[in-house]
Scaffold this motif. Structure first.
Motif, PDB file in Angstrom:
ATOM      1  N   GLY A 113      62.162  34.621  45.663  1.00  0.00           N
ATOM      2  CA  GLY A 113      63.541  34.585  45.182  1.00  0.00           C
ATOM      3  C   GLY A 113      63.680  35.249  43.831  1.00  0.00           C
ATOM      4  O   GLY A 113      62.728  35.295  43.046  1.00  0.00           O
ATOM      5  N   VAL A 114      64.859  35.768  43.556  1.00  0.00           N
ATOM      6  CA  VAL A 114      65.142  36.366  42.254  1.00  0.00           C
ATOM      7  C   VAL A 114      66.606  36.095  41.917  1.00  0.00           C
ATOM      8  O   VAL A 114      67.488  36.272  42.764  1.00  0.00           O
ATOM      9  N   ARG A 115      66.842  35.612  40.704  1.00  0.00           N
ATOM     10  CA  ARG A 115      68.225  35.361  40.296  1.00  0.00           C
ATOM     11  C   ARG A 115      68.892  36.692  39.980  1.00  0.00           C
ATOM     12  O   ARG A 115      68.402  37.487  39.170  1.00  0.00           O
TER      13      ARG A 115
ATOM     14  N   LEU B 296      65.211  36.615  48.511  1.00  0.00           N
ATOM     15  CA  LEU B 296      66.506  35.966  48.365  1.00  0.00           C
ATOM     16  C   LEU B 296      67.017  36.212  46.959  1.00  0.00           C
ATOM     17  O   LEU B 296      66.323  35.951  45.981  1.00  0.00           O
ATOM     18  N   ALA B 297      68.245  36.727  46.864  1.00  0.00           N
ATOM     19  CA  ALA B 297      68.885  36.932  45.565  1.00  0.00           C
ATOM     20  C   ALA B 297      70.135  36.061  45.505  1.00  0.00           C
ATOM     21  O   ALA B 297      70.917  36.033  46.451  1.00  0.00           O
ATOM     22  N   ASP B 298      70.294  35.344  44.406  1.00  0.00           N
ATOM     23  CA  ASP B 298      71.456  34.476  44.263  1.00  0.00           C
ATOM     24  C   ASP B 298      71.667  34.215  42.781  1.00  0.00           C
ATOM     25  O   ASP B 298      70.721  34.248  41.991  1.00  0.00           O
ATOM     26  N   ILE B 299      72.900  33.955  42.403  1.00  0.00           N
ATOM     27  CA  ILE B 299      73.213  33.687  41.001  1.00  0.00           C
ATOM     28  C   ILE B 299      72.961  32.232  40.635  1.00  0.00           C
ATOM     29  O   ILE B 299      72.768  31.900  39.477  1.00  0.00           O
ATOM     30  N   ASP B 300      72.936  31.341  41.633  1.00  0.00           N
ATOM     31  CA  ASP B 300      72.721  29.917  41.418  1.00  0.00           C
ATOM     32  C   ASP B 300      71.220  29.645  41.437  1.00  0.00           C
ATOM     33  O   ASP B 300      70.607  29.530  42.504  1.00  0.00           O
ATOM     34  N   ALA B 301      70.605  29.547  40.252  1.00  0.00           N
ATOM     35  CA  ALA B 301      69.151  29.448  40.150  1.00  0.00           C
ATOM     36  C   ALA B 301      68.617  28.185  40.827  1.00  0.00           C
ATOM     37  O   ALA B 301      67.591  28.232  41.517  1.00  0.00           O
ATOM     38  N   ASP B 302      69.276  27.048  40.633  1.00  0.00           N
ATOM     39  CA  ASP B 302      68.784  25.797  41.212  1.00  0.00           C
ATOM     40  C   ASP B 302      68.810  25.846  42.731  1.00  0.00           C
ATOM     41  O   ASP B 302      67.830  25.476  43.393  1.00  0.00           O
ATOM     42  N   SER B 303      69.914  26.286  43.282  1.00  0.00           N
ATOM     43  CA  SER B 303      70.025  26.379  44.735  1.00  0.00           C
ATOM     44  C   SER B 303      69.047  27.407  45.287  1.00  0.00           C
ATOM     45  O   SER B 303      68.435  27.213  46.344  1.00  0.00           O
ATOM     46  N   LEU B 304      68.891  28.502  44.561  1.00  0.00           N
ATOM     47  CA  LEU B 304      67.963  29.552  44.979  1.00  0.00           C
ATOM     48  C   LEU B 304      66.540  29.008  45.048  1.00  0.00           C
ATOM     49  O   LEU B 304      65.838  29.203  46.059  1.00  0.00           O
ATOM     50  N   ASN B 305      66.094  28.324  44.001  1.00  0.00           N
ATOM     51  CA  ASN B 305      64.730  27.800  43.967  1.00  0.00           C
ATOM     52  C   ASN B 305      64.487  26.800  45.089  1.00  0.00           C
ATOM     53  O   ASN B 305      63.433  26.829  45.742  1.00  0.00           O
ATOM     54  N   ALA B 306      65.449  25.931  45.322  1.00  0.00           N
ATOM     55  CA  ALA B 306      65.291  24.943  46.389  1.00  0.00           C
ATOM     56  C   ALA B 306      65.218  25.616  47.757  1.00  0.00           C
ATOM     57  O   ALA B 306      64.425  25.222  48.622  1.00  0.00           O
TER      58      ALA B 306
ATOM     59  N   GLY C 252      66.504  42.967  39.940  1.00  0.00           N
ATOM     60  CA  GLY C 252      66.265  42.303  41.219  1.00  0.00           C
ATOM     61  C   GLY C 252      65.496  43.184  42.183  1.00  0.00           C
ATOM     62  O   GLY C 252      64.567  42.723  42.868  1.00  0.00           O
ATOM     63  N   PHE C 253      65.838  44.465  42.241  1.00  0.00           N
ATOM     64  CA  PHE C 253      65.132  45.369  43.144  1.00  0.00           C
ATOM     65  C   PHE C 253      63.744  45.711  42.615  1.00  0.00           C
ATOM     66  O   PHE C 253      62.825  45.960  43.394  1.00  0.00           O
ATOM     67  N   GLU C 254      63.589  45.716  41.287  1.00  0.00           N
ATOM     68  CA  GLU C 254      62.248  45.895  40.721  1.00  0.00           C
ATOM     69  C   GLU C 254      61.368  44.719  41.107  1.00  0.00           C
ATOM     70  O   GLU C 254      60.197  44.904  41.471  1.00  0.00           O
ATOM     71  N   ALA C 255      61.929  43.510  41.076  1.00  0.00           N
ATOM     72  CA  ALA C 255      61.175  42.323  41.484  1.00  0.00           C
ATOM     73  C   ALA C 255      60.792  42.407  42.958  1.00  0.00           C
ATOM     74  O   ALA C 255      59.697  41.995  43.355  1.00  0.00           O
TER      75      ALA C 255
ATOM     76  N   ARG D 184      54.676  46.528  34.761  1.00  0.00           N
ATOM     77  CA  ARG D 184      55.566  46.112  35.846  1.00  0.00           C
ATOM     78  C   ARG D 184      56.535  47.240  36.222  1.00  0.00           C
ATOM     79  O   ARG D 184      56.807  47.477  37.403  1.00  0.00           O
ATOM     80  N   THR D 185      57.062  47.928  35.225  1.00  0.00           N
ATOM     81  CA  THR D 185      57.996  49.028  35.497  1.00  0.00           C
ATOM     82  C   THR D 185      57.310  50.140  36.272  1.00  0.00           C
ATOM     83  O   THR D 185      57.862  50.686  37.242  1.00  0.00           O
ATOM     84  N   ILE D 186      56.087  50.483  35.870  1.00  0.00           N
ATOM     85  CA  ILE D 186      55.360  51.559  36.552  1.00  0.00           C
ATOM     86  C   ILE D 186      54.972  51.138  37.959  1.00  0.00           C
ATOM     87  O   ILE D 186      55.136  51.912  38.922  1.00  0.00           O
TER      88      ILE D 186
END
Length: 707
Positions: free
Chosen positions: A500-502, A474-484, A514-517, A260-262
């Motif tokens: 999405g990525v937390r 989409l990046a957000d710290i709130d995982a539940d809201s992000l997933n929805a 997050g940027f790797e994702a 994944r890193t490469i």
């Protein structure tokens, strides 16, 4: 289970045998056209039967002619551009069978194949607007009521073997005939008819390097014959192919985290080098099938042969590019440095192929860059104009891997002849189809990263960017809201357009991840909307150091970390980019009891100016949008901030929105959609000559004027 069995099927099941899913009770309730659709959807639902968009089905049905009232035979056949697994009844073309038969009298030979396509609309039954595909004559002239044409990996493995004709006779006895490779068209339709009529015992015909036709007198009979032939091919391969695939392993796959890193480092670098004329979106695949192939001894030799089935080839190009990476002695910087030469060599090879094979009337050379990139020990990267096309191209190359595994294991794999490949890729009919495609939206091929993506302004911004064609992380710290939120957008815009990525913007490792994702999901980042935020209010003497640091951490340090990481990716890509900071009126006009918030927002604006200076030579534009009083939908108003601002102005919370509206020069409320419109302006070419700017979206506030 043999090594071959472990990797053969793309569909993970307990057994590879295709079961009949035919429901006789349900089928009894369907009309004849609905039975064709039912059969088609069943076949298309399993990628072991045919790949996305591939395969055709047909039925010759009796209908009342709308002009004469007499019964006529009508060919129902999958129309151009459809997908068997997801199509509806309107995906079928309908044509008078007697008129299709009359076309035989107009046929002038192989050199006039393409003109026959122009006659197909004249055979349309009942003004059906669905365009007929080039495969229509192949179905029309086979003298059976129900016909399937599929591209299963197991069958193509036999079709693509050097001894394909002999193996077909050995495996299927006298049940399946054989024809050598030929481009689909009118002449192939006549040959299929001749073979079928000359041997009434046949239940199908193998097409060398291509696929198989099967038929039956009823829809169920045709469906079950198709499954039986595929299962027979699969069973024979399992019994025959028992040795190590592709010459055996030359190396072992790297650990998942290393892969994944490469890949995350390679994808933006590759993307930048191939996106000069059109932005590309990427897809990464490190499935067991892919890893087995990219780690094999015969990888390079087989990859050079290209694919066999035209459906595979049209998606994956003449051949893949093998990235110069040695997993046994990993040197990522050296690989990145070698990409220029590798990409240039592929382009030169492609240009030479074009010059060798071009016809006097061939369209001009298209994009000479590879679609498929094989990374030894790591996996496969594919790039295309959008994520869905890149993902599907990767799926097609997995089909090709499966075909090569079977063909080479049982005999010797044979790729598509180079001239034939060129004639398909630069087919004038294919070119005409490309020219008819709608103009892409302004952000098509662009990848956006939006922090605070699950909040009010974030959601509105994401919707705006998706609506204009971008792929969005989409990046957000709130995982539940992000997933929805991601699930909601995926339903509306498609799962290939959004992920999405937390991310905690105050945590350096979290931002980097997050940027790797984002790189793994889409290939890089072109647009950054830095929107994550908090709000707080307190008189200065009541402002704790923790509160002060929290504001600075999220609104200044967070914007620095996110902006820095985006800068790195954009610089690696070398194609410019656009960064938009969501600021605040408070950055320019102080408010009472909000020193920590105002100061952090002011620092954020100045950071944007600094980044604009550094970004300009790289084509990276950096601008700010300053909202004010966006109460509806904004998450910062769901906490104590609403009460604190109301108390600062000695108002009730219900009166605050009207207070802000009356305070503005235009006497208007500001909504998340208004901020999103300003962000979209800075993300598109409409603002190509703007950087270091501030756009206030506050309905007018004289204290916040920037001049």
């Amino acid at each position: 289970m043999t090594h071959f069995e472990q990797f053969w099927s793309r569909t993970v099941t307990a057994t590879s045998t295709l079961p009949s899913l035919w429901d006789a009770a349900h089928a009894a309730t369907l009309s004849a056209p609905e039975l064709l659709l039912y059969r088609s959807n069943l076949l298309g639902s399993d990628l072991r039967v045919t790949n996305y968009g591939g395969g055709n089905t047909s039925a010759k049905l009796t209908h009342s002619d709308p002009l004469t009232g007499q019964d006529v035979t009508v060919l129902w056949v999958k129309g151009s551009g459809g997908d068997l697994g997801s199509m509806a009844l309107d995906g079928f073309s309908t044509l008078y069978l007697d008129k299709l038969q009359q076309l035989k009298g107009l046929y002038r030979g192989l050199e006039h194949e393409d003109e026959m396509v122009g006659y197909l609309p004249h055979c349309t039954f009942n003004l059906n607007p669905r365009a007929a595909s080039i495969d229509t004559p192949l179905h029309a002239y086979i003298p059976y009521a129900h016909v399937d044409h599929m591209h299963p990996d197991a069958v193509i493995a036999i079709a693509a073997a050097a001894r394909s004709q002999e193996l077909t006779a050995e495996i299927f006895g006298g049940e399946i005939g054989w024809l050598p490779w030929q481009r689909p068209g009118f002449d192939l339709g006549l040959k299929l008819e001749a073979v079928a009529r000359s041997n009434p015992k046949l239940r199908g015909i193998m097409l060398g390097g291509h696929g198989v036709f099967t038929w039956g007198d009823t829809a169920q009979d045709c469906y079950e014959t198709t499954l039986r032939i595929i299962n027979r091919a699969d069973e024979w391969l399992r019994a025959t192919v028992t040795g190590p695939a592709f010459g055996g392993p030359a190396c072992a796959p790297l650990a998942e985290s290393e892969r994944r890193t490469i890949a995350a480092a390679l994808m933006p670098a590759l993307r930048g080098k191939i996106s000069a004329t059109q932005p590309k979106v990427g897809h990464f695949n490190d499935s067991p099938e892919v890893l087995e192939f990219v780690c094999a001894k015969d990888r390079d030799a087989l990859a050079a042969l290209g694919t066999s089935c035209p459906d595979h080839f049209l998606r994956t190009k003449i051949r893949p590019l093998v990235v110069p990476f040695d997993p046994q002695q990993p040197d990522l910087p050296a690989t990145l440095a070698a990409l220029d030469d590798a990409v240039a060599a592929y382009r030169a090879d492609y240009a030479a192929y074009y010059e060798r094979c071009r016809r006097p009337n061939s369209p001009k050379m298209r994009d000479p860059n590879a679609v498929v990139y094989l990374v030894p020990g790591v996996g496969m990267i594919t790039f295309a104009a959008d994520k869905a096309t890149a993902r599907i191209a990767g799926e097609f190359y997995v089909n090709a891997i499966n075909v090569m595994r079977g063909a080479n294991g049982a005999d010797r794999y044979v790729g598509l002849d180079e001239q034939e490949a060129f004639d398909i890729e630069y087919w004038l009919l294919e070119e005409a189809k490309l020219q008819r495609m709608p103009k892409p939206k302004s952000l098509a091929g662009q990848i956006a990263f939006v922090t605070g993506g699950a909040g009010g302004i974030g959601r509105a911004t994401v919707e705006s960017l998706l609506g204009d064609g971008a792929a969005v992380v989409l990046a957000d710290i709130d995982a539940d809201s992000l997933n929805a939120t991601v699930q909601d957008f995926a339903k509306r815009f498609g799962k290939d357009r959004v992920t999405g990525v937390r991310v905690d913007v105050t945590d350096e490792a979290s931002v980097t991840a997050g940027f790797e994702a984002a790189a793994l999901a889409f290939g890089g980042v072109d647009l950054l909307v830095s929107n994550a935020g908090i709000a707080s209010a307190a008189p200065v003497e009541e402002t704790s150091l923790d509160l002060w640091n929290r504001n600075i951490s999220v609104l200044t340090t967070g914007y620095f970390l996110v902006g820095r990481e985006a800068f790195k990716v954009m610089k690696t890509q070398g194609t410019g980019g656009s960064i938009v900071f969501i600021g605040s009126k408070n950055a320019l006009a102080a408010s009472p009891n909000a020193s920590a918030y105002c100061t952090a927002k002011a620092a954020e604006l100045h950071l944007a100016r600094c980044l604009a200076l550094e970004g300009a030579p790289l084509g990276i534009r950096v601008n700010s949008v300053n909202p004010d009083a966006v109460l509806r939908g904004s998450k910062i108003w769901s906490g104590s901030w609403l009460q604190e601002r109301a108390e600062a102005y000695n108002l009730s919370t219900d009166a605050l929105e009207d207070h802000y509206r009356q305070r503005s020069l235009l006497k208007r409320s500001v909504y998340p959609e208004d901020i999103a419109a300003a962000v979209l302006f800075f993300c598109t070419g409409a603002s190509a000559k703007s950087t270091g700017n501030i756009l206030n979206v506050d309905a007018g506030n004289a204290a916040a004027f920037t001049r």
